[in-house]
Design a protein around this motif. Structure first.
Motif, PDB file in Angstrom:
ATOM      1  N   THR A 206      31.649 -21.755   7.394  1.00  0.00           N
ATOM      2  CA  THR A 206      32.623 -21.430   6.350  1.00  0.00           C
ATOM      3  C   THR A 206      32.293 -22.113   5.023  1.00  0.00           C
ATOM      4  OG1 THR A 206      34.128 -23.245   6.962  1.00  0.00           O
ATOM      5  CG2 THR A 206      34.418 -21.131   8.093  1.00  0.00           C
ATOM      6  N   VAL A 207      31.310 -23.033   5.028  1.00  0.00           N
ATOM      7  CA  VAL A 207      30.874 -23.672   3.784  1.00  0.00           C
ATOM      8  C   VAL A 207      29.921 -22.728   3.071  1.00  0.00           C
ATOM      9  CG1 VAL A 207      29.684 -25.635   2.759  1.00  0.00           C
ATOM     10  CG2 VAL A 207      31.142 -25.971   4.778  1.00  0.00           C
ATOM     11  N   ASP A 208      30.283 -22.298   1.868  1.00  0.00           N
ATOM     12  CA  ASP A 208      29.512 -21.289   1.159  1.00  0.00           C
ATOM     13  C   ASP A 208      28.049 -21.705   1.010  1.00  0.00           C
ATOM     14  OD1 ASP A 208      31.758 -19.666   0.774  1.00  0.00           O
ATOM     15  OD2 ASP A 208      32.344 -20.789  -1.026  1.00  0.00           O
ATOM     16  N   GLY A 209      27.152 -20.898   1.562  1.00  0.00           N
ATOM     17  CA  GLY A 209      25.716 -21.104   1.382  1.00  0.00           C
ATOM     18  C   GLY A 209      25.063 -22.071   2.330  1.00  0.00           C
ATOM     19  N   GLU A 210      25.817 -22.845   3.103  1.00  0.00           N
ATOM     20  CA  GLU A 210      25.200 -23.919   3.895  1.00  0.00           C
ATOM     21  C   GLU A 210      24.369 -23.367   5.049  1.00  0.00           C
ATOM     22  OE1 GLU A 210      27.023 -27.780   6.075  1.00  0.00           O
ATOM     23  OE2 GLU A 210      27.138 -27.706   3.886  1.00  0.00           O
ATOM     24  N   TRP A 211      24.895 -22.366   5.751  1.00  0.00           N
ATOM     25  CA  TRP A 211      24.149 -21.802   6.879  1.00  0.00           C
ATOM     26  C   TRP A 211      22.845 -21.175   6.386  1.00  0.00           C
ATOM     27  CZ3 TRP A 211      22.246 -17.058   8.412  1.00  0.00           C
ATOM     28  CH2 TRP A 211      21.873 -16.948   9.752  1.00  0.00           C
ATOM     29  N   HIS A 212      22.930 -20.379   5.310  1.00  0.00           N
ATOM     30  CA  HIS A 212      21.739 -19.727   4.792  1.00  0.00           C
ATOM     31  C   HIS A 212      20.723 -20.757   4.282  1.00  0.00           C
ATOM     32  CE1 HIS A 212      24.666 -16.381   4.577  1.00  0.00           C
ATOM     33  NE2 HIS A 212      23.619 -15.655   4.899  1.00  0.00           N
ATOM     34  N   GLY A 213      21.217 -21.826   3.655  1.00  0.00           N
ATOM     35  CA  GLY A 213      20.315 -22.851   3.160  1.00  0.00           C
ATOM     36  C   GLY A 213      19.574 -23.543   4.279  1.00  0.00           C
ATOM     37  N   LEU A 214      20.273 -23.871   5.359  1.00  0.00           N
ATOM     38  CA  LEU A 214      19.641 -24.531   6.492  1.00  0.00           C
ATOM     39  C   LEU A 214      18.611 -23.623   7.149  1.00  0.00           C
ATOM     40  CD1 LEU A 214      19.362 -26.817   8.544  1.00  0.00           C
ATOM     41  CD2 LEU A 214      21.320 -25.839   9.791  1.00  0.00           C
ATOM     42  N   VAL A 215      18.989 -22.377   7.389  1.00  0.00           N
ATOM     43  CA  VAL A 215      18.063 -21.439   8.028  1.00  0.00           C
ATOM     44  C   VAL A 215      16.807 -21.264   7.175  1.00  0.00           C
ATOM     45  CG1 VAL A 215      17.732 -19.028   8.700  1.00  0.00           C
ATOM     46  CG2 VAL A 215      19.836 -20.228   9.333  1.00  0.00           C
ATOM     47  N   ARG A 216      16.988 -21.210   5.863  1.00  0.00           N
ATOM     48  CA  ARG A 216      15.844 -21.011   4.974  1.00  0.00           C
ATOM     49  C   ARG A 216      14.832 -22.149   5.102  1.00  0.00           C
ATOM     50  NH1 ARG A 216      15.078 -23.171   0.157  1.00  0.00           N
ATOM     51  NH2 ARG A 216      17.261 -23.760  -0.046  1.00  0.00           N
ATOM     52  N   VAL A 217      15.304 -23.397   5.077  1.00  0.00           N
ATOM     53  CA  VAL A 217      14.360 -24.513   5.119  1.00  0.00           C
ATOM     54  C   VAL A 217      13.750 -24.677   6.508  1.00  0.00           C
ATOM     55  CG1 VAL A 217      15.524 -25.707   3.230  1.00  0.00           C
ATOM     56  CG2 VAL A 217      16.153 -26.259   5.574  1.00  0.00           C
ATOM     57  N   LEU A 218      14.510 -24.354   7.550  1.00  0.00           N
ATOM     58  CA  LEU A 218      13.948 -24.451   8.897  1.00  0.00           C
ATOM     59  C   LEU A 218      12.840 -23.417   9.093  1.00  0.00           C
ATOM     60  CD1 LEU A 218      17.183 -25.038  11.019  1.00  0.00           C
ATOM     61  CD2 LEU A 218      15.383 -26.698  10.529  1.00  0.00           C
ATOM     62  N   ARG A 219      13.096 -22.208   8.637  1.00  0.00           N
ATOM     63  CA  ARG A 219      12.069 -21.167   8.771  1.00  0.00           C
ATOM     64  C   ARG A 219      10.843 -21.481   7.936  1.00  0.00           C
ATOM     65  NH1 ARG A 219      15.994 -15.774   8.671  1.00  0.00           N
ATOM     66  NH2 ARG A 219      16.743 -15.989  10.825  1.00  0.00           N
ATOM     67  N   ALA A 220      11.058 -22.062   6.756  1.00  0.00           N
ATOM     68  CA  ALA A 220       9.922 -22.437   5.912  1.00  0.00           C
ATOM     69  C   ALA A 220       9.055 -23.494   6.593  1.00  0.00           C
ATOM     70  CB  ALA A 220      10.416 -22.944   4.562  1.00  0.00           C
ATOM     71  N   ALA A 221       9.700 -24.299   7.452  1.00  0.00           N
ATOM     72  CA  ALA A 221       8.960 -25.329   8.195  1.00  0.00           C
ATOM     73  C   ALA A 221       8.408 -24.796   9.512  1.00  0.00           C
ATOM     74  CB  ALA A 221       9.873 -26.527   8.460  1.00  0.00           C
ATOM     75  N   GLY A 222       8.600 -23.502   9.770  1.00  0.00           N
ATOM     76  CA  GLY A 222       8.112 -22.906  10.999  1.00  0.00           C
ATOM     77  C   GLY A 222       8.963 -23.210  12.208  1.00  0.00           C
ATOM     78  N   LEU A 223      10.225 -23.549  11.993  1.00  0.00           N
ATOM     79  CA  LEU A 223      11.118 -23.920  13.090  1.00  0.00           C
ATOM     80  C   LEU A 223      12.191 -22.856  13.294  1.00  0.00           C
ATOM     81  CD1 LEU A 223      11.662 -27.690  12.182  1.00  0.00           C
ATOM     82  CD2 LEU A 223       9.967 -26.718  13.753  1.00  0.00           C
ATOM     83  N   ASN A 224      12.587 -22.685  14.525  1.00  0.00           N
ATOM     84  CA  ASN A 224      13.653 -21.732  14.851  1.00  0.00           C
ATOM     85  C   ASN A 224      14.554 -22.345  15.931  1.00  0.00           C
ATOM     86  OD1 ASN A 224      15.151 -19.335  14.828  1.00  0.00           O
ATOM     87  ND2 ASN A 224      13.897 -18.423  16.441  1.00  0.00           N
ATOM     88  N   PRO A 225      15.218 -23.455  15.611  1.00  0.00           N
ATOM     89  CA  PRO A 225      16.038 -24.133  16.611  1.00  0.00           C
ATOM     90  C   PRO A 225      17.373 -23.416  16.829  1.00  0.00           C
ATOM     91  CG  PRO A 225      16.300 -25.225  14.523  1.00  0.00           C
ATOM     92  CD  PRO A 225      15.271 -24.140  14.313  1.00  0.00           C
ATOM     93  N   ARG A 226      18.067 -23.819  17.860  1.00  0.00           N
ATOM     94  CA  ARG A 226      19.408 -23.297  18.094  1.00  0.00           C
ATOM     95  C   ARG A 226      20.359 -23.937  17.085  1.00  0.00           C
ATOM     96  NH1 ARG A 226      23.112 -23.922  23.572  1.00  0.00           N
ATOM     97  NH2 ARG A 226      24.773 -22.490  22.923  1.00  0.00           N
ATOM     98  N   ILE A 227      21.186 -23.109  16.446  1.00  0.00           N
ATOM     99  CA  ILE A 227      22.145 -23.607  15.455  1.00  0.00           C
ATOM    100  C   ILE A 227      23.549 -23.338  15.962  1.00  0.00           C
ATOM    101  CG2 ILE A 227      22.963 -23.427  13.082  1.00  0.00           C
ATOM    102  CD1 ILE A 227      20.204 -22.570  12.242  1.00  0.00           C
ATOM    103  N   LEU A 228      24.327 -24.391  16.120  1.00  0.00           N
ATOM    104  CA  LEU A 228      25.708 -24.290  16.578  1.00  0.00           C
ATOM    105  C   LEU A 228      26.643 -24.297  15.375  1.00  0.00           C
ATOM    106  CD1 LEU A 228      25.592 -26.898  19.503  1.00  0.00           C
ATOM    107  CD2 LEU A 228      24.972 -24.471  19.544  1.00  0.00           C
TER     108      LEU A 228
END
Length: 313
Positions: A206-228
């Motif tokens: 519900t925090v504007d932009g936080e989920w997308h921001g986290l996913v973006r940096v994880l993918r840029a690092a080649g990571l695809n962890p489980r996000i709760l």
């Protein structure tokens, strides 16, 4: 069904966000309720107002005609409410300073400074917290709040209502990571995202932009962890027990069971912004907010050692 201003406001929200889900959250409704309301509006007006596509909702030609007439009415009603509330507050003896904010360690010091003034601007401050920066900006725009202190996640621009004035407190505040004190990566002064490759993350969607921001940096690092998904309080509890790791503000305080560490290369940051309807309102409170923020920054060891000399003094 007879159309009301709330129906027009719903149509504008759908058009602004391009999504029934986002519009429902913006309006404080459930998505099924908004879908039902939209269907009834379309039945009343005799045609589809939005085309439902895989990527969201797009106004149809009929919808665009309706929106062009609806927006001036919605704006006019917002102005009516704002002016009436202001007149009512003056009649009651003067308005209180109404502050909105997303979560920040600067808030206690800011309020303390405002209250310690001999003549606080706008009287005794009242505080409204919200995880949604866009919701707070909307409340400033419609006169429910006087100022709002919000953060803008990189890659997710804020929707600033027309007429608002914004002043940047920090152009880019790097986001840190919170992890259990006994996590192997906690032994490092700076944590690499790859050090957390096997961890689950928790984020508040519900925090504007936080989920997308986290996913973006994880993918840029080649990571695809489980996000709760969870709120700040839940995240802190689960971080402490080693169940998850989570992004956090650099002003966050470490605990015996929780470590706060910067991320290598500062891959994600936010812009800290103060918004109001006039420059005078910004001037009245900005200095106290600035002092409170840097006070909180100096009290956070992991952040203090990375501050410029002037800010850390």
């Amino acid at each position: 069904m007879e159309l009301e201003v709330r129906h027009l406001r719903a149509l504008c929200a759908i058009d602004d966000t391009g999504s029934l889900h986002k519009a429902a959250r913006l309006l404080g409704m459930t998505q099924p309720s908004l879908s039902t309301q939209l269907r009834r509006i379309e039945e009343t007006l005799g045609g589809a107002l939005f085309a439902r596509e895989r990527t969201g909702c797009r106004a149809t030609p009929l919808g665009r005609v309706v929106l062009n007439r609806a927006r001036p009415l919605v704006d006019g009603m917002r102005a009516l409410v704002t002016e009436t509330r202001a007149a009512g507050a003056l009649a009651a003896g003067g308005p209180h300073l109404r502050i909105g904010s997303t979560a920040s360690r600067a808030i206690p010091g800011w309020l303390r400074r405002l209250r310690q003034r001999e003549h606080p601007p706008g009287g005794e401050p009242a505080l409204r917290m919200d995880v949604s920066a866009n919701a707070l900006l909307r409340h400033v725009g419609d006169g429910q709040l006087d100022v709002a202190f919000v953060h803008e996640v990189e890659g997710s621009p804020l929707r600033v209502p027309p007429g608002l004035r914004c002043r940047v407190l920090v152009e880019r505040e790097p986001q840190y990571v919170s992890l259990a004190a006994d996590h192997p990566a906690a032994r490092r002064r700076v944590v690499r995202l790859t050090d957390l490759a096997d961890d689950r993350w928790m984020v508040d969607p519900t925090v504007d932009g936080e989920w997308h921001g986290l996913v973006r940096v994880l993918r840029a690092a080649g990571l695809n962890p489980r996000i709760l998904h969870g709120d700040y309080l839940t995240a802190a509890s689960l971080v402490a027990t080693g169940e998850v790791v989570a992004l956090c503000q650099p002003t966050s305080r470490a605990r015996p069971d929780m470590a706060i560490r910067p991320l290598d290369g500062d891959p994600i940051g936010v812009r800290l912004v103060l918004a109001a309807r006039t420059e005078a309102e910004l001037d009245a409170v900005y200095g106290d907010l600035e002092d409170a923020y840097w006070e909180a920054a100096r009290q956070a060891p992991a952040y203090r050692e990375r501050l410029p000399d002037a800010a850390s003094a």
